[in-house]
Design a protein around this motif. Structure first.
Motif, PDB file in Angstrom:
ATOM      1  N   PRO A 173      17.855  -3.649  18.907  1.00 55.51           N
ATOM      2  CA  PRO A 173      17.817  -2.179  18.843  1.00 55.51           C
ATOM      3  C   PRO A 173      16.434  -1.632  19.204  1.00 55.51           C
ATOM      4  O   PRO A 173      15.416  -2.245  18.893  1.00 55.51           O
ATOM      5  CB  PRO A 173      18.132  -1.869  17.376  1.00 55.51           C
ATOM      6  CG  PRO A 173      18.824  -3.072  16.866  1.00 55.51           C
ATOM      7  CD  PRO A 173      18.228  -4.239  17.627  1.00 55.51           C
ATOM      8  N   VAL A 174      16.425  -0.479  19.860  1.00 51.67           N
ATOM      9  CA  VAL A 174      15.180   0.215  20.176  1.00 51.67           C
ATOM     10  C   VAL A 174      15.356   1.674  19.769  1.00 51.67           C
ATOM     11  O   VAL A 174      16.345   2.309  20.122  1.00 51.67           O
ATOM     12  CB  VAL A 174      14.783   0.070  21.664  1.00 51.67           C
ATOM     13  CG1 VAL A 174      15.867   0.550  22.583  1.00 51.67           C
ATOM     14  CG2 VAL A 174      13.487   0.787  21.957  1.00 51.67           C
ATOM     15  N   THR A 175      14.425   2.175  18.972  1.00 58.84           N
ATOM     16  CA  THR A 175      14.540   3.542  18.467  1.00 58.84           C
ATOM     17  C   THR A 175      13.452   4.462  18.994  1.00 58.84           C
ATOM     18  O   THR A 175      13.601   5.675  18.956  1.00 58.84           O
ATOM     19  CB  THR A 175      14.483   3.564  16.926  1.00 58.84           C
ATOM     20  OG1 THR A 175      13.265   2.944  16.503  1.00 58.84           O
ATOM     21  CG2 THR A 175      15.676   2.817  16.334  1.00 58.84           C
ATOM     22  N   GLU A 176      12.354   3.880  19.487  1.00 54.95           N
ATOM     23  CA  GLU A 176      11.271   4.724  19.990  1.00 54.95           C
ATOM     24  C   GLU A 176      10.481   3.976  21.052  1.00 54.95           C
ATOM     25  O   GLU A 176      10.579   2.756  21.170  1.00 54.95           O
ATOM     26  CB  GLU A 176      10.354   5.178  18.865  1.00 54.95           C
ATOM     27  CG  GLU A 176       9.742   4.062  18.073  1.00 54.95           C
ATOM     28  CD  GLU A 176       9.013   4.565  16.846  1.00 54.95           C
ATOM     29  OE1 GLU A 176       7.971   3.974  16.522  1.00 54.95           O
ATOM     30  OE2 GLU A 176       9.472   5.531  16.227  1.00 54.95           O
ATOM     31  N   ALA A 177       9.722   4.736  21.821  1.00 54.95           N
ATOM     32  CA  ALA A 177       8.912   4.142  22.871  1.00 54.95           C
ATOM     33  C   ALA A 177       7.731   5.047  23.174  1.00 54.95           C
ATOM     34  O   ALA A 177       7.804   6.264  23.007  1.00 54.95           O
ATOM     35  CB  ALA A 177       9.734   3.927  24.136  1.00 54.95           C
ATOM     36  N   HIS A 178       6.659   4.456  23.609  1.00 51.78           N
ATOM     37  CA  HIS A 178       5.481   5.204  24.023  1.00 51.78           C
ATOM     38  C   HIS A 178       5.830   6.055  25.245  1.00 51.78           C
ATOM     39  O   HIS A 178       5.472   7.224  25.327  1.00 51.78           O
ATOM     40  CB  HIS A 178       4.339   4.231  24.318  1.00 51.78           C
ATOM     41  CG  HIS A 178       3.069   4.878  24.721  1.00 51.78           C
ATOM     42  ND1 HIS A 178       2.378   5.740  23.900  1.00 51.78           N
ATOM     43  CD2 HIS A 178       2.355   4.805  25.864  1.00 51.78           C
ATOM     44  CE1 HIS A 178       1.298   6.166  24.528  1.00 51.78           C
ATOM     45  NE2 HIS A 178       1.265   5.620  25.729  1.00 51.78           N
ATOM     46  N   VAL A 179       6.549   5.445  26.193  1.00 52.52           N
ATOM     47  CA  VAL A 179       6.993   6.144  27.400  1.00 52.52           C
ATOM     48  C   VAL A 179       8.406   5.687  27.744  1.00 52.52           C
ATOM     49  O   VAL A 179       8.698   4.492  27.691  1.00 52.52           O
ATOM     50  CB  VAL A 179       6.068   5.850  28.598  1.00 52.52           C
ATOM     51  CG1 VAL A 179       6.572   6.543  29.860  1.00 52.52           C
ATOM     52  CG2 VAL A 179       4.640   6.275  28.314  1.00 52.52           C
ATOM     53  N   ILE A 180       9.247   6.638  28.083  1.00 50.03           N
ATOM     54  CA  ILE A 180      10.585   6.347  28.603  1.00 50.03           C
ATOM     55  C   ILE A 180      10.662   6.953  29.992  1.00 50.03           C
ATOM     56  O   ILE A 180      10.349   8.130  30.182  1.00 50.03           O
ATOM     57  CB  ILE A 180      11.686   6.964  27.727  1.00 50.03           C
ATOM     58  CG1 ILE A 180      11.699   6.343  26.333  1.00 50.03           C
ATOM     59  CG2 ILE A 180      13.060   6.805  28.398  1.00 50.03           C
ATOM     60  CD1 ILE A 180      12.597   7.055  25.356  1.00 50.03           C
ATOM     61  N   THR A 181      11.063   6.133  30.957  1.00 48.08           N
ATOM     62  CA  THR A 181      11.272   6.630  32.308  1.00 48.08           C
ATOM     63  C   THR A 181      12.728   6.382  32.677  1.00 48.08           C
ATOM     64  O   THR A 181      13.259   5.297  32.430  1.00 48.08           O
ATOM     65  CB  THR A 181      10.355   5.903  33.313  1.00 48.08           C
ATOM     66  OG1 THR A 181       8.999   6.133  32.931  1.00 48.08           O
ATOM     67  CG2 THR A 181      10.568   6.426  34.721  1.00 48.08           C
TER      68      THR A 181
END
Length: 125
Positions: A97-105
């Motif tokens: 699972p991934v809930t957040e990111a520094h950058v999403i492209t």
């Protein structure tokens, strides 16, 4: 800076950018970058998709519209979401699972399919 909600528009086959303040879609794009972003899945909408077998907008990314020109970073990983299989967005390679990111492209590939990359350089996840 615009705080935006970003989701794949099934009808237009592009990305919809929604202003979080007004709730209005401000543009449709083929590529976009969000900084300091979170992936959101609304459980009620997901349950409705599973129950009725018809997709609706219940999963999206929220973050700051970025001027980074679509560069998610060297550590960028593919992210996916399938409402019939996953409860959250997940990394494509591990299913984690991934809930957040520094950058999403995000962008639309040559086959007209959505692509999501998440980078966490300088961000813990």
């Amino acid at each position: 800076m615009l705080r935006a909600r970003l989701y794949w528009n099934l009808h237009k086959k592009c990305w919809s950018v929604q202003d979080c303040k007004t709730g209005r879609v401000v543009r449709h794009v083929t590529a976009f970058t969000l900084a300091d972003a979170k992936f959101v899945v609304r459980p009620a909408g997901q349950a409705k998709v599973r129950r009725e077998g018809k997709k609706n907008v219940h999963a999206f990314a929220v973050g700051d519209a970025s001027l980074r020109n679509g560069l998610a970073g060297l550590d960028a990983r593919d992210v996916t979401y399938n409402p019939y299989v996953n409860d959250t967005f997940v990394y494509k390679d591990t299913g984690e699972p991934v809930t957040e990111a520094h950058v999403i492209t995000v962008w639309t590939n040559t086959d007209g399919k959505p692509v999501v990359k998440a980078s966490n350089l300088g961000h813990s996840n």
